[in-house]
Motif scaffolding. Structure first.
Motif, short mmCIF file in Angstrom:
data_model
loop_
_atom_site.label_atom_id
_atom_site.label_comp_id
_atom_site.label_asym_id
_atom_site.label_seq_id
_atom_site.Cartn_x
_atom_site.Cartn_y
_atom_site.Cartn_z
N ASP A 48 1.01 -1.19 0.14
CA ASP A 48 0.01 0.12 0.13
C ASP A 48 0.99 1.27 0.07
OD1 ASP A 48 -2.13 -1.84 0.25
OD2 ASP A 48 -2.50 -1.32 2.34
N VAL A 49 0.87 2.01 -1.16
CA VAL A 49 1.74 3.15 -1.37
C VAL A 49 0.82 4.38 -1.11
CG1 VAL A 49 3.13 4.40 -2.82
CG2 VAL A 49 3.01 2.03 -2.89
N ARG A 50 1.38 5.10 0.06
CA ARG A 50 0.48 6.24 0.45
C ARG A 50 0.97 7.63 0.43
NH1 ARG A 50 -2.51 2.99 -0.90
NH2 ARG A 50 -4.14 1.96 0.41
N ASN A 51 0.47 8.64 0.32
CA ASN A 51 0.83 10.13 0.32
C ASN A 51 2.05 10.34 -0.22
OD1 ASN A 51 0.21 12.74 1.19
ND2 ASN A 51 1.85 12.55 2.83
N VAL A 52 2.37 9.97 -1.72
CA VAL A 52 3.30 10.34 -2.38
C VAL A 52 3.30 11.56 -2.68
CG1 VAL A 52 4.67 9.49 -4.48
CG2 VAL A 52 3.18 7.57 -3.35
N GLY A 62 14.17 17.44 -6.34
CA GLY A 62 13.18 17.32 -5.26
C GLY A 62 13.33 16.25 -4.24
N ASN A 63 12.68 16.18 -3.26
CA ASN A 63 12.63 15.09 -2.16
C ASN A 63 11.34 14.44 -2.22
OD1 ASN A 63 12.57 13.78 0.29
ND2 ASN A 63 12.08 15.36 1.43
N LEU A 64 11.27 13.01 -2.52
CA LEU A 64 10.00 12.30 -2.49
C LEU A 64 9.87 11.88 -1.37
CD1 LEU A 64 8.36 10.23 -4.33
CD2 LEU A 64 10.09 8.69 -3.91
N VAL A 65 8.70 12.21 -1.20
CA VAL A 65 8.04 11.75 0.30
C VAL A 65 7.06 10.55 -0.04
CG1 VAL A 65 6.32 12.42 2.10
CG2 VAL A 65 8.19 14.11 1.18
N ILE A 66 7.38 9.60 0.77
CA ILE A 66 6.24 8.36 0.55
C ILE A 66 6.32 7.44 1.60
CG2 ILE A 66 8.29 7.07 -0.56
CD1 ILE A 66 6.86 5.77 -2.58
N TYR A 67 5.01 6.67 1.87
CA TYR A 67 4.86 5.95 2.86
C TYR A 67 4.55 4.54 2.30
CZ TYR A 67 4.49 9.89 6.11
OH TYR A 67 5.14 10.95 6.70
N VAL A 68 5.10 3.31 2.85
CA VAL A 68 4.97 1.99 1.97
C VAL A 68 4.68 1.04 3.10
CG1 VAL A 68 5.56 0.35 0.34
CG2 VAL A 68 6.33 2.71 0.01
N THR A 69 3.63 0.36 2.85
CA THR A 69 3.05 -0.46 3.86
C THR A 69 3.01 -1.84 3.28
OG1 THR A 69 2.02 1.08 5.38
CG2 THR A 69 1.24 -1.13 5.62
N ASN A 70 3.60 -2.86 3.86
CA ASN A 70 3.61 -4.35 3.26
C ASN A 70 2.60 -5.03 4.14
OD1 ASN A 70 4.11 -6.94 2.48
ND2 ASN A 70 6.45 -6.83 2.42
N THR A 71 1.36 -5.10 3.39
CA THR A 71 0.41 -5.73 4.14
C THR A 71 0.47 -7.56 4.02
OG1 THR A 71 -0.99 -5.89 1.89
CG2 THR A 71 -1.25 -3.98 3.24
N GLY A 72 1.61 -7.77 3.46
CA GLY A 72 1.72 -9.28 3.26
C GLY A 72 2.72 -9.62 4.31
N THR A 73 3.20 -11.00 4.15
CA THR A 73 4.15 -11.54 5.23
C THR A 73 5.32 -11.67 4.61
OG1 THR A 73 3.41 -13.91 4.68
CG2 THR A 73 2.45 -12.81 6.39
N ASP A 74 5.74 -11.81 3.16
CA ASP A 74 6.90 -11.75 2.85
C ASP A 74 7.54 -10.45 2.37
OD1 ASP A 74 6.54 -14.61 2.37
OD2 ASP A 74 5.54 -14.31 0.31
N PHE A 89 14.26 4.18 -7.90
CA PHE A 89 14.72 4.01 -6.80
C PHE A 89 14.00 2.58 -6.33
CE2 PHE A 89 14.32 8.66 -7.21
CZ PHE A 89 15.62 9.04 -6.61
N GLU A 90 14.90 1.76 -5.59
CA GLU A 90 14.45 0.55 -4.93
C GLU A 90 13.98 0.84 -3.31
OE1 GLU A 90 14.03 -2.42 -6.73
OE2 GLU A 90 14.54 -0.94 -8.80
N ILE A 91 12.91 0.38 -2.80
CA ILE A 91 12.44 0.71 -1.47
C ILE A 91 12.13 -0.74 -0.98
CG2 ILE A 91 10.93 1.65 0.17
CD1 ILE A 91 10.55 3.73 -1.80
N ASP A 92 12.79 -1.13 -0.02
CA ASP A 92 12.90 -2.52 0.55
C ASP A 92 12.01 -2.45 1.91
OD1 ASP A 92 14.39 -4.22 -1.12
OD2 ASP A 92 16.27 -3.43 0.02
N VAL A 93 10.57 -3.18 1.78
CA VAL A 93 9.78 -3.45 2.79
C VAL A 93 9.48 -4.54 3.50
CG1 VAL A 93 7.50 -2.52 3.64
CG2 VAL A 93 8.54 -1.39 1.72
N ASP A 94 10.00 -4.81 4.57
CA ASP A 94 9.76 -6.13 5.48
C ASP A 94 8.09 -6.51 5.40
OD1 ASP A 94 12.77 -6.36 5.52
OD2 ASP A 94 12.35 -5.84 7.69
N GLY A 95 8.01 -7.76 5.58
CA GLY A 95 6.47 -8.21 5.77
C GLY A 95 5.81 -7.58 6.92
N GLY A 96 4.77 -7.18 6.80
CA GLY A 96 3.96 -6.64 7.75
C GLY A 96 4.30 -5.25 8.20
#
Length: 153
Positions: A48-52, A62-74, A89-96
Motif C-alpha cells: 500500500d503506497v500512500r501520500n506520495v 526534489g525530495n520524494l515523500v512516500i509511505y509504503v506498507t507491506n500488508t503481506g508476510t513476505d 529507486f528501490e525501496i525494501d519493505v519487510d513483511g507487515g
C-alpha cells in the motif's frame, strides 16, 4: 376507534420508514476511498503506497515523500521510476512493516534531475515483484506550507 388506531400506526410506520430509509437509497460518500492529504496513493500487489509527493524549491531537484506498507508476510521491494526523468529507486519493505521516506525524521530521497514545475505533476511508475505496475501522477509542492518547509532539499 379501530380506524383511528390503524391510521396512527400507519402514519408512525410511514414516518419511521421515511426517516431511516433515506440511507438505504442515498449515495454514501463515506464509503469511497480518497487521499486525505496532498499526496496520492496506489496499491501495488501487497504494498500500500500512500501520500506520495515531491517537495522542491525550484523544480530542478526534489525530495520524494512516500509511505509504503507491506500488508503481506513476505519481504517486498518497491521500484519507483520517474518516467520522464529516468531516475529509479528501490525501496525494501519487510513483511507487515511500514517504511516512510523523505519525511522530517528520515533521510531525504533526492531526485537530482527532476525538471518539473512546482505546482505541477510528474509521472511515477510503481512496480513490486510480479504484481502489475501502476503509473501515478505525483504532485510537486514547494516549502510555502509550514508542513513542507523542512522537506525542501
Amino acid at each position: 376507534m379501530k380506524a383511528r388506531l390503524a391510521a396512527s400506526a400507519a402514519l408512525a410506520l410511514g414516518i419511521a420508514i421515511g426517516g431511516s430509509g433515506c440511507a438505504m437509497l442515498t449515495y454514501q460518500a463515506t464509503t469511497e476511498k480518497y487521499d486525505p492529504s496532498d499526496g496520492v496513493s496506489a496499491d501495488v500487489g501487497a504494498l500500500d503506497v500512500r501520500n506520495v509527493l515531491v517537495v522542491s524549491d525550484e523544480g530542478d531537484e526534489g525530495n520524494l515523500v512516500i509511505y509504503v506498507t507491506n500488508t503481506g508476510t513476505d519481504d517486498e521491494t518497491l521500484s519507483v521510476q520517474f518516467v520522464d526523468q529516468g531516475d529509479t529507486f528501490e525501496i525494501d519493505v519487510d513483511g507487515g512493516e511500514t517504511v516512510s521516506l523523505g519525511t522530517a525524521d528520515e533521510e531525504p530521497l533526492l531526485i537530482e534531475n527532476l525538471d518539473a514545475e512546482v505546482g505541477g505533476l510528474v509521472s511515477v511508475y510503481l512496480q513490486a515483484g510480479s504484481a502489475e505496475g501502476v503509473e501515478i501522477q505525483v504532485p510537486v509542492l514547494d516549502g510555502r506550507l509550514p508542513e513542507y518547509e523542512d522537506l525542501v532539499p
